[in-house]
Write an enzyme that holds these catalytic residues in place. Structure first.
Site, PDB file in Angstrom:
ATOM      1  N   LYS A  57       0.795  -1.138   0.013  1.00  0.00           N
ATOM      2  CA  LYS A  57       0.043  -0.113  -0.068  1.00  0.00           C
ATOM      3  C   LYS A  57       0.744   1.177  -0.118  1.00  0.00           C
ATOM      4  O   LYS A  57       0.714   2.072  -1.002  1.00  0.00           O
ATOM      5  CB  LYS A  57      -0.807  -0.096   1.381  1.00  0.00           C
ATOM      6  CG  LYS A  57      -1.913   1.087   1.195  1.00  0.00           C
ATOM      7  CD  LYS A  57      -3.099   0.757   1.966  1.00  0.00           C
ATOM      8  CE  LYS A  57      -4.263   1.817   1.835  1.00  0.00           C
ATOM      9  NZ  LYS A  57      -5.190   1.354   2.601  1.00  0.00           N
TER      10      LYS A  57
ATOM     11  N   GLU B 155      13.348   6.635  -5.564  1.00  0.00           N
ATOM     12  CA  GLU B 155      14.236   7.155  -6.982  1.00  0.00           C
ATOM     13  C   GLU B 155      13.651   6.720  -8.239  1.00  0.00           C
ATOM     14  O   GLU B 155      13.248   7.378  -9.164  1.00  0.00           O
ATOM     15  CB  GLU B 155      15.650   7.052  -6.952  1.00  0.00           C
ATOM     16  CG  GLU B 155      16.464   7.250  -5.726  1.00  0.00           C
ATOM     17  CD  GLU B 155      16.141   8.507  -4.787  1.00  0.00           C
ATOM     18  OE1 GLU B 155      15.883   9.641  -5.441  1.00  0.00           O
ATOM     19  OE2 GLU B 155      16.178   8.206  -3.656  1.00  0.00           O
TER      20      GLU B 155
END
Lengths: 329, 710
Positions: free
Chosen positions: B605, B677
């Site tokens: 989640k 990233e």
């Protein structure tokens, strides 16, 4: 922020008198633009006259026009049933501007008075003839991507940032003001001005004059209207170019057209010659393209806004297509 | 039987606090006698400040102090004889001006409004010098940065692409992009005596902030306490301790009261870094059947005259595709601007925009499907370091994403798919980012009621770190998540690395895992069992049985030598479907699919949320964000949220994150590789490539605004 005197106006006459006496007094309505400018040091009022309690918050049906009080919020105008049925173009334009939070605070009068978003006007360390007459125009040879292609001067190439004003210009709105010398009505065409040699003046209001209402004369433009705003993101961005289009079409023929553009000039830019051209013409993309080329006569671009010479007519064509129903979504 | 908790979607444990306003951010702590500091920025761009007239400000109501370069108390770490010299701008230590917006004074007053007003009364006199902010004009004065990491790289032959049968040679521009987290940078500091300071600040690393403040003021690190419990976004802008933070601590020492310094939004454009403007030249050469024979990647980036900033803008071209020849060059151009900082997907996202755009251009030159081109140049080992991958499932990413976006509806010829008036296009952009693991420690405390508290001095800038740590602990201990609490964001906790480089779950998660294992071993031993037993543990029961009020274990954790034998990266394939209006140039992103090989996913989640956040950042990079300087004045012309466009909700389509979710066997005990990233790297080229597919217009200078498509 600098110190200032705060006055709450209880009736318009005293507000006008107070403003007329002090060259540095400002009326305060929604405050969505003025407070920002005060924080930036762009506007340094000696006195704020809070007009929010004046009785200008109604939308009234008059015999020849719908009268919108100067203090009606942008949201309330855009969502008003009379506006939506009689002047859907205005509703579309207002909802294309700012964000819901700002529209909930901003007023009709304030929107008419909205200052330019030119970055050189906002940054007090840079030259700007509008903020500081005689200091030069920072935008002329600067970052002028957002700037005017019509009606600019060597003194100022800023644009009027409003969406509402563009629709009002197309709808021939009339601005009612109350001033030290009494009341008068200013057609919107004469309300905003071109910069010329006095870019510090956005409009033709006299000292102390207060906007009380805007009249929207009834028109047949209730169906084939569109406001198209092309911008760098989907919301909360000023127009690169925008086009307000109102057409009255009968049996595929344009009986009457009203066209105005935003993001292109120091005032909402009406395209009367293109309107004349479209009168009596059949609805077709070719005619729209021709009208848009006519509309571009006299356009002049600067280093970073060359694209507007193409985007402006394209915006107009697409807005005409949407208004006339020939665009396929 | 132990139930697997890893991967289960667990709600953010502090979600309720965040949405109800209960989460306290650095600017929200109240202290008795709190004072307010406001910075006065310079309006020149290079030169010296020769005098600062503080008379009016000093006597303005409520003012306690005005600090300038001419009266500032010395910061020990700024002095030439400092034990640990502070790098970068030494604010108020000298009268040199290096960039527009550099503060020349700091005003402290009893209210924020009074400090702001007094700051407007400060008048400076300057000796201005000529300055350079124009990157393009100064392009040729780029220098190769110090240090081996950034020296020219050559594998095989340099510039081999030039002699290939099919070649692409293009330039791509990434403009300056601001981190612009919603939360402003705020620092509140107060001293107790002359050798102990407490600081509440927006920090991605409380330990590195502690080291920085200790070095600046020549204090024992243990006498510096840093708190950064909640961070309202940072994206790399809080990876270091900025000069204004030191100034706030300095001011607090001077006025002997707590001082709070909040940057304005405009100051966020000059004082806390940004993604540097970068021009990249890519050369790709291939055989007629689409095999790469050479990759050349040159990059020039902005940096500051007073400090060199570098990032891995060319790295991705060294290893992402199989090629016998590859070479990179990297230069930085020093200008009179504030120093850049790593911004989410630092360097690699800039580099991937160029490389993945060029790969797309090559695919059209070869008349080859862009995915097929990538498959033909797939690499099963890291050619740069000559090592096997620890794990790599990029092929699977291509396949899953292509299926999900409806790649089969894409036409190879641009501008041929339409929906009404709108042109429809599909694009792919890939990325990779190093999977790192640093040394981290964690402390676990088992209470009499069988609940546990774990502590580590990491931070949570938004990904849901404490939630992830609780998932790992629950899984390792075999306890329900409700039984576990996790403390972070305080430098007095067991040390952990800065939250950056997508490494927190890998580093701190490993420490949490290891400390949980250590606790279990201790409990087994207490029960007289072998320490590697696997029985279920009755945690409260063992304590009771042993008559212990609680039990504490602290454990450090880091990678073993095995890690040196592998190349470790997270990989991504992003897919975009866009609509472009041919008349207005308006782009509507219809769909974004992010498929990621980031090892084991700890909490699906929060991981999916993080992926979506990264994609939004990628949309900003691709479509809207550009900080613009007027080089005549050296000042930003759009340093505010009205004119600098971060994407709005209406710009964001349905975003779907798909995880390969296979544990990396090498990197750490949990098998996670990091997603912070990689969630952004590759998004911009996916969108730019989709725009090309829709229109036939190749935008090589971001952002893709409507004017570039008409």
């Amino acid at each position: 922020m600098n110190q200032f005197q705060y006055n709450k106006a209880n009736e318009s006459l005293s507000a006008v008198k107070l403003a007329a006496k002090d060259p540095n007094a400002h009326f305060l309505a929604g405050g969505t633009n003025l407070i920002d400018l005060m924080k930036m040091g762009v506007v340094i009022p000696s006195k704020l006259i809070d007009i929010n309690h004046l009785p200008f918050s109604k939308i009234e049906k008059m015999p020849h026009a719908l009268r919108v009080g100067a203090l009606v919020t942008n949201s309330d105008v855009a969502e008003n049933d009379l506006i939506k049925s009689h002047f859907p173009l205005l509703s579309l334009a207002i909802n294309a501007g700012a964000s819901p939070q700002l529209r909930n605070m901003a007023t009709v009068g304030g929107n008419l008075m909205q200052r330019t978003r030119c970055p050189y006007f906002f940054d007090t360390t840079m030259p700007c003839n509008k903020r500081s007459p005689g200091s030069g125009c920072g935008a002329l040879e600067g970052i002028n991507r957002m700037h005017a292609i019509f009606g600019a001067s060597e003194q100022c190439i800023a644009v009027n940032p409003s969406d509402m004003n563009v629709a009002m210009r197309a709808l021939d709105a009339v601005v009612h003001v109350s001033g030290p010398k009494g009341e008068r009505a200013i057609p919107i065409a004469d309300f905003h001005r071109l910069p010329g040699n006095h870019p510090e003046l956005d409009n033709t209001l006299q000292k102390g004059e207060l906007i009380t209402a805007v009249d929207l004369p009834y028109t047949p433009f209730t169906k084939n209207v569109y406001y198209l705003k092309v911008r760098d993101r989907s919301s909360y961005a000023f127009a690169l170019t925008s086009a307000a289009v109102a057409l009255y079409i009968e049996n595929g023929t344009i009986k009457e057209a009203r066209l105005a553009m935003g993001g292109v000039a120091h005032k909402p830019w009406r395209l009367t010659i293109a309107e004349e051209f479209l009168k009596g013409k059949a609805v077709s993309e070719d005619h729209f393209k021709q009208a848009s080329q006519i509309a571009m006569q006299g356009a002049k671009a600067y280093q970073y806004n060359q694209f507007k010479l193409k985007l402006a007519p394209n915006t107009l064509v697409q807005s005409l297509k949407m208004a006339s129903g020939i665009a396929s979504s | 039987m132990k139930k697997d908790t890893i991967g289960e979607p667990l709600n953010r444990v502090d979600g309720r606090l965040k949405v109800t306003g209960g989460a306290k951010y650095s600017g929200e702590y109240k202290f008795p006698n709190l004072t307010y500091a406001v910075l006065v920025p310079t309006t020149i761009t290079n030169g010296t400040v020769t005098a600062v007239d503080i008379r009016a400000a000093k006597y303005a109501p409520g003012v306690l102090a005005v600090i300038t370069p001419f009266n500032a108390p010395k910061v020990p770490g700024y002095q030439p004889d400092a034990k640990k010299p502070v790098k970068g701008l030494k604010l108020f230590n000298d009268n040199q001006i290096h960039f527009n917006g550099q503060p020349i004074a700091l005003v402290v007053a009893d209210t924020f409004e009074r400090a702001t007003y007094a700051a407007s009364l400060v008048k400076a006199t300057y000796q201005a010098q000529p300055f350079e902010t124009n990157f393009h004009k100064n392009f040729d004065s780029g220098v190769t940065p110090d240090g081996g990491k950034y020296k020219d790289y050559v594998r095989g032959e340099a510039d081999a692409y030039k002699n290939a049968p099919v070649k692409i040679e293009q330039e791509y521009i990434q403009p300056s992009e601001m981190h612009n987290p919603m939360e402003l940078h705020v620092t509140t500091a107060y001293w107790e005596g002359d050798d102990h300071v407490t600081v509440y600040t927006k920090s991605q690393g409380v330990m590195s902030s502690q080291r920085a403040v200790a070095a600046a003021f020549d204090l024992e690190p243990t006498n510096v306490q840093i708190n950064s419990r909640f961070v309202g976004g940072a994206f790399g802008s809080s990876l270091r301790t900025w000069p204004h933070e030191i100034a706030a601590v300095q001011a607090a020492r001077l006025v002997k009261r707590p001082v709070k310094l909040t940057l304005t939004r405009e100051q966020m454009f000059t004082l806390v870094g940004y993604r540097p403007l970068t021009i990249q030249k890519i050369g790709l050469g291939a055989t007629a059947d689409g095999k790469l024979v050479g990759i050349t990647h040159e990059s020039h980036s902005q940096t500051a005259v007073y400090e060199e900033f570098t990032e891995g803008a060319v790295n991705v071209s060294r290893f992402l595709y199989q090629s016998p020849n590859a070479n990179t060059r990297y230069k930085v151009v020093p200008l009179n601007i504030g120093v850049p900082a790593p911004m989410r997907g630092p360097g690699e996202s800039t580099g991937a925009y160029a490389l993945e755009s060029a790969m797309d251009e090559l695919s059209y030159a070869l008349n080859l499907d862009p995915i097929e081109l990538r498959l033909r140049n797939y690499t099963d080992a890291d050619q740069e370091r000559n090592l096997p991958w620890s794990s790599k499932y990029l092929k699977e990413c291509y396949q899953l994403g292509a299926d999900r976006i409806g790649w089969s509806n894409r036409a190879q010829k641009p501008g041929t798919v339409k929906d009404g008036d709108w042109l429809v296009g599909y694009g792919i952009g890939c990325g990779a980012f190093g999977a790192y693991r640093g040394h981290a420690e964690a402390k676990i405390k088992l209470m009499a009621d069988g609940s546990v508290n774990i502590q580590s001095a990491t931070t949570d800038i938004g990904p849901g770190t404490n939630t992830a740590m609780i998932v790992i602990a629950a899984d390792t201990l075999g306890l329900p998540a409700e039984k576990i609490t996790f403390d972070l964001g305080n430098s007095s906790l067991p040390p952990a690395p800065t939250q950056g480089g997508s490494s927190t779950v890998s580093s701190v998660g490993s420490a949490v895992h290891d400390v949980c294992v250590a606790l279990k071993q201790k409990l087994y031993i207490l029960q007289g069992k072998p320490q590697d037993s696997t029985d279920d543990i009755d945690y409260a029961g063992v304590l009771k049985q042993q008559n212990l009020p609680y039990l504490e274990v602290t454990k450090g954790s880091q990678s073993g030598d095995n890690a040196k034998n592998y190349s470790m990266y997270s990989f991504s394939a992003h897919f975009a479907k866009v609509y472009v209006h041919p008349l207005t140039g308006v782009v509507k992103i219809k769909n974004l699919i992010a498929v990621v090989d980031a090892g084991k996913i700890v909490n699906h989640k929060t991981a999916a949320s993080q992926m979506k956040g990264g994609a939004v950042g990628g949309i900003g990079m691709a479509m809207t964000e550009e900080a613009i300087i007027d080089d005549r004045f050296g000042r930003y012309v759009n340093g505010n949220f009205a004119d600098y466009h971060v994407p709005v909700n209406a710009d964001i389509p349905q975003i779907e994150a798909i995880f390969i979710d296979k544990a990396d066997p090498i990197i750490n005990p949990v098998g996670t590789k990091g997603i912070g990233e990689i969630s952004l790297i590759g998004v911009a080229p996916a969108i730019a490539n989709a725009v090309y597919n829709a229109t036939g217009i190749r935008v090589r200078d971001l952002p893709i605004t409507p004017d570039k498509l008409i």
